[in-house]
Enzyme design. Structure first.
Site, mmCIF file in Angstrom:
data_model
loop_
_atom_site.group_PDB
_atom_site.id
_atom_site.type_symbol
_atom_site.label_atom_id
_atom_site.label_comp_id
_atom_site.label_asym_id
_atom_site.label_seq_id
_atom_site.Cartn_x
_atom_site.Cartn_y
_atom_site.Cartn_z
ATOM 1 N N CYS A 164 -1.159 14.555 -19.470
ATOM 2 C CA CYS A 164 -1.802 13.637 -18.331
ATOM 3 C C CYS A 164 -2.502 12.685 -19.029
ATOM 4 O O CYS A 164 -2.535 11.493 -18.807
ATOM 5 C CB CYS A 164 -2.931 14.482 -17.621
ATOM 6 S SG CYS A 164 -3.649 15.918 -18.554
ATOM 7 N N HIS A 176 -10.239 13.134 -15.784
ATOM 8 C CA HIS A 176 -10.503 12.612 -17.181
ATOM 9 C C HIS A 176 -11.040 11.285 -17.149
ATOM 10 O O HIS A 176 -10.950 10.524 -16.132
ATOM 11 C CB HIS A 176 -9.337 12.642 -18.226
ATOM 12 C CG HIS A 176 -8.560 13.762 -18.087
ATOM 13 N ND1 HIS A 176 -8.917 14.889 -18.763
ATOM 14 C CD2 HIS A 176 -7.212 14.063 -18.066
ATOM 15 C CE1 HIS A 176 -8.025 15.850 -18.793
ATOM 16 N NE2 HIS A 176 -6.727 15.175 -18.389
#
Ligand code: NAD
Length: 340
Positions: A140, A220
């Protein structure tokens, strides 16, 4: 004829990829492999996917009243492509079995970087994956980095990249991971693996990455500093972001945190709140000659989903142009165009 896709590992990534496959016009879910009859199997049943399991587990599933269509190997006889989304390192152990049945493979970023010839991102190397046997969709964070750096490289060649990656500590369902307090520099001796992974996609690049694990499950956040070969203007950089698929720009006065972003996505973008795009804060974009800095969020559970779909198309080889595959994927999943 639709591409027949099997999903091995129906967890955070596997279930999202299965759902996305089921929505595409040119592919279908032939079955999912579950090793344990936990709550996630009921999600697969509800969506109507045939359930497969290991030979030794068939009885356990049936005793729980779960209709099993066959064993793991039965599924392999019936699919063109497997998306392996098992926990990191497990997919590599399955590779020989997939090859034995002549099934092409899409692995995830937790697998070793050299498992497949291609570490995949649809914007960068779809052509290398075309009709290949196997690709590894990068993690990711690496997917987020590659998209952002690819956009910059459309304006000017990248000389160097320095990135701080604030990583989510766990996904929402993960009760054994953390931290629940504190910020953790991990690894304590940088670079983090992301620098190596980015190079596996973009080729040789002067890149240094630090990763800090934070007590959040939402997303994130990356802080990027890049040095380009030429002086650039803010307009050029913003234009590159605006015209790169799977990147959206947001105004910090409206959305200032990953918490608001996820909630906004649930309310206005997608029912489940998944975010497939890199979300760049437009006012964070700072230019000083050939130096560019900016900040964006990456929803870890969702960002690799469109890349998995394009990886399937590339391996199948029926659509040869990356732009065409990306266009179909993004239209079906409703990617981009947040504020239109
Ligand atoms: P997960 O733990 O949520 O799901 C894995 C699933 O595989 C579980 O349902 C587990 O029961 C099942 N499983 C375990 N062993 C199996 C086996 N031998 N055969 C079949 N199924 C098996 O994991 P995840 O977060 O979805 O991660 C999967 C892969 O995706 C990893 O490589 C990971 O690094 C990568 N990835 C994860 C994220 C994320 O944020 N979760 C993001 C990008 C990439």
């Amino acid at each position: 004829m639709k591409i027949k896709v099997g999903i091995v590992g129906y967890g955070t990534i596997g279930k999202r990829v299965a759902w996305a496959v089921s929505k595409q016009p040119d592919m279908e879910v032939s079955g999912v492999v579950k090793t344990r009859p936990n709550w996630e199997v009921y999600s697969a049943i509800k969506k109507g996917y045939p359930i497969y399991t290991l030979k030794k587990s068939v009885e356990t599933f049936r005793k729980k009243g779960i209709d099993v269509s066959g064993t793991f190997e039965d599924l392999l006889k019936d699919v063109d492509i497997i998306v392996d989304a098992t926990p990191a390192g497990t997919g590599a152990k399955n590779k020989d079995l997939y090859s034995k049945y002549g099934v092409k493979q899409v692995f995830q970023g937790g697998e070793p970087v050299d498992l497949c010839e291609v570490s995949f991102n649809a914007l960068v190397n779809y052509d290398r994956a075309l009709r290949n046997e196997c690709v590894r969709v990068v993690s990711c964070n690496t997917t987020g980095l590659v998209r952002a750096l690819h956009a910059l490289s459309k304006v000017s060649r990248l000389l160097s990249v320095r990135a701080v990656i604030v990583r989510r500590g766990a996904d929402l369902k993960e009760i054994k991971k953390g931290p629940i307090e504190g910020l953790v520099l991990k690894p304590t001796k940088p670079p983090s693996h992301h620098a190596i992974d980015v190079k596996a996609v973009l080729g040789d690049l002067d890149i240094m990455t630090y990763a800090i694990v934070a007590p959040t499950t939402l997303a994130h956040m990356h802080v990027i500093r890049a040095e380009l070969a030429n002086n650039v203007s803010k307009e050029e950089i913003m234009q590159a972001f605006k015209t790169t698929p799977r990147i959206v720009l947001v105004n910090g006065d409206i959305l200032s945190s990953t918490a608001e972003l996820r909630e906004f996505s649930k309310e206005f973008i997608r029912e489940k709140g998944d975010i497939y795009e890199n979300v760049i804060w437009e006012d964070s974009v700072w230019i000083n000659g050939n130096e560019v800095m900016f900040v964006y969020a990456v929803h870890q559970e969702a960002v690799v989903v469109p890349e998995n779909i394009d990886a399937i198309r590339a391996l199948a080889g029926l659509i040869t142009e990356p732009e065409e595959s990306i266009k179909i994927t993004d239209k079906v999943l409703g990617i981009g165009g947040w504020f239109k």
